[in-house]
Design a protein around this motif. Structure first.
Motif, PDB file in Angstrom:
ATOM      1  N   PRO A  49       1.295  -1.114   0.316  1.00 26.10           N
ATOM      2  CA  PRO A  49       0.164   0.124  -0.114  1.00 26.10           C
ATOM      3  C   PRO A  49       1.388   0.728   0.073  1.00 26.10           C
ATOM      4  O   PRO A  49       2.267   1.040   0.875  1.00 26.10           O
ATOM      5  CB  PRO A  49      -0.984  -0.274   1.189  1.00 26.10           C
ATOM      6  N   GLY A  53      -4.389   1.390   1.942  1.00 28.65           N
ATOM      7  CA  GLY A  53      -4.348  -0.077   2.978  1.00 28.65           C
ATOM      8  C   GLY A  53      -5.054   0.382   4.031  1.00 28.65           C
ATOM      9  O   GLY A  53      -5.520   1.792   4.257  1.00 28.65           O
ATOM     10  N   ARG A  55      -3.224   1.216   6.724  1.00 19.85           N
ATOM     11  CA  ARG A  55      -2.925   2.054   7.482  1.00 19.85           C
ATOM     12  C   ARG A  55      -4.003   3.609   7.484  1.00 19.85           C
ATOM     13  O   ARG A  55      -4.066   4.104   8.273  1.00 19.85           O
ATOM     14  CB  ARG A  55      -1.424   2.345   7.374  1.00 19.85           C
ATOM     15  N   TYR A  56      -4.049   3.671   6.093  1.00 20.92           N
ATOM     16  CA  TYR A  56      -5.417   4.518   5.831  1.00 20.92           C
ATOM     17  C   TYR A  56      -6.227   4.514   6.012  1.00 20.92           C
ATOM     18  O   TYR A  56      -6.678   5.803   6.859  1.00 20.92           O
ATOM     19  CB  TYR A  56      -4.952   4.190   4.095  1.00 20.92           C
ATOM     20  N   ASN A  88       4.069   4.351   5.475  1.00 18.80           N
ATOM     21  CA  ASN A  88       3.481   3.150   4.640  1.00 18.80           C
ATOM     22  C   ASN A  88       4.821   2.871   3.126  1.00 18.80           C
ATOM     23  O   ASN A  88       5.527   1.898   2.981  1.00 18.80           O
ATOM     24  CB  ASN A  88       2.212   3.324   2.924  1.00 18.80           C
ATOM     25  N   GLU A  91       7.604   0.983   5.728  1.00 19.71           N
ATOM     26  CA  GLU A  91       7.943   0.220   5.546  1.00 19.71           C
ATOM     27  C   GLU A  91       7.837  -1.254   4.412  1.00 19.71           C
ATOM     28  O   GLU A  91       8.446  -2.210   4.304  1.00 19.71           O
ATOM     29  CB  GLU A  91       6.556  -0.309   6.117  1.00 19.71           C
ATOM     30  N   GLY A  92       7.095  -0.578   3.531  1.00 17.36           N
ATOM     31  CA  GLY A  92       6.947  -1.602   2.081  1.00 17.36           C
ATOM     32  C   GLY A  92       8.626  -1.284   1.527  1.00 17.36           C
ATOM     33  O   GLY A  92       8.856  -2.620   0.735  1.00 17.36           O
ATOM     34  N   SER A 111       6.986   1.218  -4.549  1.00 16.73           N
ATOM     35  CA  SER A 111       6.748   2.666  -4.465  1.00 16.73           C
ATOM     36  C   SER A 111       8.123   3.889  -4.223  1.00 16.73           C
ATOM     37  O   SER A 111       7.883   4.975  -3.783  1.00 16.73           O
ATOM     38  CB  SER A 111       6.239   2.302  -2.057  1.00 16.73           C
ATOM     39  N   SER A 149      -5.602  -2.022   0.506  1.00 16.81           N
ATOM     40  CA  SER A 149      -5.396  -1.540  -1.363  1.00 16.81           C
ATOM     41  C   SER A 149      -6.250  -1.543  -2.432  1.00 16.81           C
ATOM     42  O   SER A 149      -5.669  -3.013  -3.085  1.00 16.81           O
ATOM     43  CB  SER A 149      -3.490  -1.756  -0.826  1.00 16.81           C
TER      44      SER A 149
END
Length: 294
Positions: A49, A53, A55-56, A88, A91-92, A111, A149
């Motif tokens: 995400p 995702g 978190r959003y 995001n 972490e991605g 990303s 996502s």
């Protein structure tokens, strides 16, 4: 190939691109294509995400809002970047690095590519990753929470299309148009062509711990995410469209729905059919509530 409604999302996104976006898309793809040799044996793609995702949605809920606009109005213009996008991204990329070491593969982490600097639309961004997955990825990994996502769900949908053999020798021209692979599947010998198509069929999707996600898992997880958001009163439309495409994949595939395991693709189980029924129910309820948008 029954492209019609099932593949309309992929086609429509590509057809919305501006001339500048098409030009830039070609430039970026050619940079990836500069990797020669057996790319699929060495390259994996990881869905993660970025603007959406889990978190959003957690961020929206935490602030008592239901959209980016409401979040920005309440928390300031940098709220989405600071509370969703940057975490995001961090972490991605960390996950892609970790997976690369664990599996000794090159992982493409979307990303890292900042398309907004080129003023790319979301359609251009997704069109790029559809084509990267189609041409280069031997395997497709997903970060935890991928099912929340929109982009991640669309990417997994695309890998399911390939796994269920929507690209075949007899419809190669049509497939090349739909999947945007014209510059990839031209100039090949018949044997090279067959080899590339078989390689597309061989793509598999895994969670970040390496467990394979089959179409049963994919659709059930998508439905669970949609139901979660519905229960919270949060927007879920972006997840419903790819979920509808995934639910139709086995039925419109050239493979038999029951007996597909003969071709290396597990037949759908009761879990798939239950999830499919739930998607259809949600679609009917949405249509009844908003008939003008259907």
């Amino acid at each position: 190939m029954a492209d019609g409604k099932l593949l309309s999302g992929v086609v429509e996104e590509y057809e919305k691109l501006t001339e500048d976006e098409l030009t830039n898309l070609g430039i970026v793809l050619n940079a990836y294509r500069s990797f020669r040799g057996d790319r699929r044996a060495h390259i994996a793609y990881v869905s993660m995400p970025i603007t959406s995702g889990r978190r959003y949605y957690n961020t929206l809920r935490a602030h008592g809002v239901k959209s980016v606009e409401e979040l920005v109005a309440k928390e300031g213009k940098d709220a989405l970047w600071l509370q969703v996008i940057k975490p995001n991204l961090d972490e991605g990329v960390a996950l892609a690095d970790s997976l690369g070491l664990e599996h000794n593969l090159l992982f493409i982490a979307p990303s890292v590519f900042e398309a907004k600097k080129w003023r790319w639309s979301q359609e251009a961004y997704m069109s790029l990753w559809y084509r990267v997955i189609g041409e280069m990825a031997g395997s497709h990994y997903v970060m935890d929470g991928w099912e929340y996502s929109t982009g991640g769900l669309k990417e997994v949908m695309f890998s399911m299309f390939m796994q269920w053999r929507y690209i075949r020798s007899y419809n190669l021209r049509q497939a090349a148009r739909i999947f945007g692979l014209q510059n990839f599947l031209t100039g090949l010998t018949p044997e090279q062509e067959r080899r590339e198509i078989r390689a597309m069929w061989g793509i598999r999707v895994y969670d970040q711990r390496g467990k394979e996600l089959r179409i049963d898992d994919v659709l059930a997880m998508a439905v669970a995410a949609i139901d979660d958001l519905r229960n919270q009163g949060l927007p879920y439309d972006g997840l419903l469209a790819p979920a509808c495409s995934i639910k139709g994949t086995p039925l419109l595939s050239p493979l038999p729905v029951q007996g597909s395991e003969k071709y290396g693709v597990p037949s759908p189980t009761d879990r798939f059919w239950k999830a499919r029924e739930r998607v259809e129910q949600i679609s009917r309820e949405q249509h009844a509530a908003h008939p003008q948008s259907a």
